[in-house]
Design a protein around this motif. Sequence first.
Motif, mmCIF file in Angstrom:
data_model
loop_
_atom_site.group_PDB
_atom_site.id
_atom_site.type_symbol
_atom_site.label_atom_id
_atom_site.label_comp_id
_atom_site.label_asym_id
_atom_site.label_seq_id
_atom_site.Cartn_x
_atom_site.Cartn_y
_atom_site.Cartn_z
ATOM 1 N N PRO A 107 0.858 -1.185 0.000
ATOM 2 C CA PRO A 107 0.000 0.000 0.000
ATOM 3 C C PRO A 107 0.896 1.237 0.000
ATOM 4 N N GLY A 150 3.343 -1.854 11.917
ATOM 5 C CA GLY A 150 2.321 -2.307 10.951
ATOM 6 C C GLY A 150 2.757 -1.996 9.525
ATOM 7 N N TYR A 173 5.643 -4.138 8.412
ATOM 8 C CA TYR A 173 5.264 -5.544 8.200
ATOM 9 C C TYR A 173 4.964 -5.798 6.718
ATOM 10 N N ASP A 220 1.248 7.932 0.368
ATOM 11 C CA ASP A 220 -0.067 8.478 0.041
ATOM 12 C C ASP A 220 -0.125 9.841 0.727
ATOM 13 N N TRP A 268 -8.464 8.236 -1.955
ATOM 14 C CA TRP A 268 -8.355 6.800 -2.275
ATOM 15 C C TRP A 268 -8.336 6.560 -3.780
ATOM 16 N N ALA A 283 -4.899 7.445 -4.805
ATOM 17 C CA ALA A 283 -3.865 6.513 -4.319
ATOM 18 C C ALA A 283 -3.929 5.158 -5.017
ATOM 19 N N LEU A 284 -5.123 4.607 -5.174
ATOM 20 C CA LEU A 284 -5.208 3.279 -5.817
ATOM 21 C C LEU A 284 -4.593 3.307 -7.214
ATOM 22 N N ASN A 325 -2.064 4.531 -8.205
ATOM 23 C CA ASN A 325 -0.591 4.443 -8.252
ATOM 24 C C ASN A 325 -0.119 3.125 -8.844
ATOM 25 N N LYS A 369 -5.688 -6.079 6.307
ATOM 26 C CA LYS A 369 -7.096 -6.472 6.162
ATOM 27 C C LYS A 369 -8.062 -5.290 6.255
ATOM 28 N N TRP A 404 -3.389 -7.822 11.645
ATOM 29 C CA TRP A 404 -2.873 -6.653 12.361
ATOM 30 C C TRP A 404 -1.890 -7.051 13.433
ATOM 31 N N LYS A 429 -5.433 -2.969 18.359
ATOM 32 C CA LYS A 429 -4.670 -2.691 17.146
ATOM 33 C C LYS A 429 -3.785 -1.492 17.468
HETATM 34 N N1 MSP Z 1 -2.939 5.117 2.361
HETATM 35 C C1 MSP Z 1 -3.722 3.957 2.570
HETATM 36 C C2 MSP Z 1 -3.365 2.899 1.564
HETATM 37 C C3 MSP Z 1 -3.497 3.304 0.129
HETATM 38 S S1 MSP Z 1 -2.990 2.036 -0.950
HETATM 39 C C4 MSP Z 1 -3.415 2.556 -2.453
HETATM 40 C C5 MSP Z 1 -3.495 3.414 3.976
HETATM 41 N N2 MSP Z 1 -2.383 3.810 4.568
HETATM 42 S S2 MSP Z 1 -1.968 3.416 6.063
HETATM 43 O O1 MSP Z 1 -0.685 4.053 6.247
HETATM 44 O O2 MSP Z 1 -3.000 3.778 6.973
HETATM 45 O O3 MSP Z 1 -1.850 1.886 6.137
HETATM 46 C C6 MSP Z 1 -1.026 1.217 5.269
HETATM 47 C C7 MSP Z 1 -0.946 -0.237 5.606
HETATM 48 O O4 MSP Z 1 -0.449 -0.443 6.918
HETATM 49 C C8 MSP Z 1 -2.275 -0.957 5.532
HETATM 50 O O5 MSP Z 1 -2.099 -2.149 4.774
HETATM 51 C C9 MSP Z 1 -2.575 -1.287 6.951
HETATM 52 O O6 MSP Z 1 -3.284 -2.487 7.059
HETATM 53 C C10 MSP Z 1 -1.188 -1.440 7.517
HETATM 54 N N3 MSP Z 1 -1.254 -1.297 8.948
HETATM 55 C C11 MSP Z 1 -1.564 -0.179 9.664
HETATM 56 N N4 MSP Z 1 -1.626 -0.525 10.984
HETATM 57 C C12 MSP Z 1 -1.378 -1.855 11.121
HETATM 58 C C13 MSP Z 1 -1.153 -2.712 12.203
HETATM 59 N N5 MSP Z 1 -1.298 -2.340 13.442
HETATM 60 N N6 MSP Z 1 -0.743 -3.978 11.915
HETATM 61 C C14 MSP Z 1 -0.482 -4.402 10.647
HETATM 62 N N7 MSP Z 1 -0.666 -3.614 9.616
HETATM 63 C C15 MSP Z 1 -1.343 -2.410 9.802
HETATM 64 O O7 MSP Z 1 -4.315 2.655 4.460
#
Ligand code: MSP
Length: 532
Positions: A10, A21, A24, A50, A234, A237-238, A240, A267, A300, A307
């Motif tokens: 992402p 997260g 990961y 993003d 969104w 971003a998608l 991309n 998820k 997560w 979380k």
């Molecule tokens: N910007 C969007 C994604 C756009 S993709 C075209 C976004 N960003 S995010 O920074 O909030 O999250 C990015 C990724 O990090 C997501 O896949 C999200 O699931 C992951 N994680 C954020 N917190 C997390 C945990 N605590 N544990 C595992 N992964 C998690 O969503």
Amino acid sequence: MPKVFYITTPLYYVNAAPHIGHSYTTVAADTLARYHRLKGEAVFLLTGTDEHGQKIEQAAAAAGRSPHIFVDTVVEQFITLWRMLGISYNDFLRTTQPRHTQAVQAILTRLRDEGKLVRAAYQGWYCTPDETFWTEAELAPAIGSAAPVCPTCQRLLEPVKEVGWHLPMRTAQSWLVQFVTSHPGVVQPTSRYNELLGMLEQPLPESLCITRPRSRVSWGIPVPFDPEHVTYVWFDALLNYITAPGYIDNPTRFQQLWPADVHLIGKDILRHHAVYWPILLHALGLPDTLMPQRIMAHGWWKVGEQKMSKSLGNIVDPTVVIQHVLAGQPYAADIYRYFLLREVPFGQDGHFSEEALKTRLSADLGNDLGNLVNRTISMIERYCAGQIPVLESIGCAVEDEPLRQAAMALPNLVDEAMDRLEFSAALEAIMRLVTSANRYIEVAAPWKLSKDPQMAGRLRMVLRGLAEVVRIIAITLDPFMPSVAEAIWQQLGSGTTSRRLADSQQWGMLPTGQSTGPHPVLFPRGKDATPA
Ligand code: MSP
């Protein structure tokens, strides 16, 4: 032109520093990319940030900075972390880069010109932390209270009523149902695929509003045909995943890369990737054969039962883990990578604790892997003058055969696990071989053989066999722990031995007589721990 194996992460929001997260998904994507490169495939790993939307606009305002300056600062933290973790990305896309903004505008214009967009009033609820719209129908159980909460993150929603440009969704629902039911592997694991089927049992919202009024959110890509609006974050971003490989500006490259072989996501963003994204690609006229091949949604990382999230204040900072919790470890970043991928089966939720990390370090890595490598190289040094002993032409003795067979079986086990994106199963298979090799040392007892000159041939055979096992471990471990694998190679004497995955299926590839290298302890304990 052969298809390039295309992996994406992402794009991370740059409203705050990265946490475990984020790391990961990126470590998993990097490991997958390195694994396919090891197989000799051309790979393209895309990651990035993003940078638009309300959430970032608000974070910048809270920091007293302009969004431009704010995102530039936070992006650096992501890049620094990826460098520290050895992430081998091929491209890093920032959604504020002109190559992306221009492509998004071209796509918007194309959709509008083809009559695929509708200008209409929208009424619903908005979750700013998730940057996601919800309709009243989707919130059915929660509505009724004055302020409903987001079904994903449980935070309060804000009412939204405005005019904007919409991409119809309901009319694409029967196509999407047909597509996902005829491609059951497209979303993994099965629990997430079933979740998607559940979402599609209900009527989708009529449409997705893909713009925001500039009067309310100004930090976004301007809609080229409507100066009053910017693009919904969104939607921007998608895209991309196709703008980076050149959907608009480089059709040849695009053809080589697209469709994505694996979109790795968490998820919480399944709906965006498994509903909005295919509908958007379908609207652009892409055929079913050019839909993403696999969307893998992992679980997560939690701290306790929660979380990790900034608002809960329970963020685990990877830099702190690597530099402080693992202080003194020369391969701290690799230990961290190992922990993330070994501790939890990909797809399930995991619990982070320093204790669990330290247990993996001392048990799997120190006692098992480090010990095997150290004993093997030390004994070759002591008993064979530091040279890889000859491979007896008769091959292995009967008592050595189970270990040799276990080593020869490893590459296939790893391959099957990696094909299913079961990183922890792949590592488990590698560590099982490590354990078997350590047991073999106890039984073969080279130190006893060394005392009997008549056993000199047997001693060489045992140590050569162990050196081969260590070589096979170094190859298969490489995508997971690249620096540790390199250190093992150095200890084996590096040389010109080929390190492709196919070489791990051959016995006897180390050059006889090659001098082994210095062998500092890979995972030092307590007071011995000092950074490399
Ligand atoms: N910007 C969007 C994604 C756009 S993709 C075209 C976004 N960003 S995010 O920074 O909030 O999250 C990015 C990724 O990090 C997501 O896949 C999200 O699931 C992951 N994680 C954020 N917190 C997390 C945990 N605590 N544990 C595992 N992964 C998690 O969503």
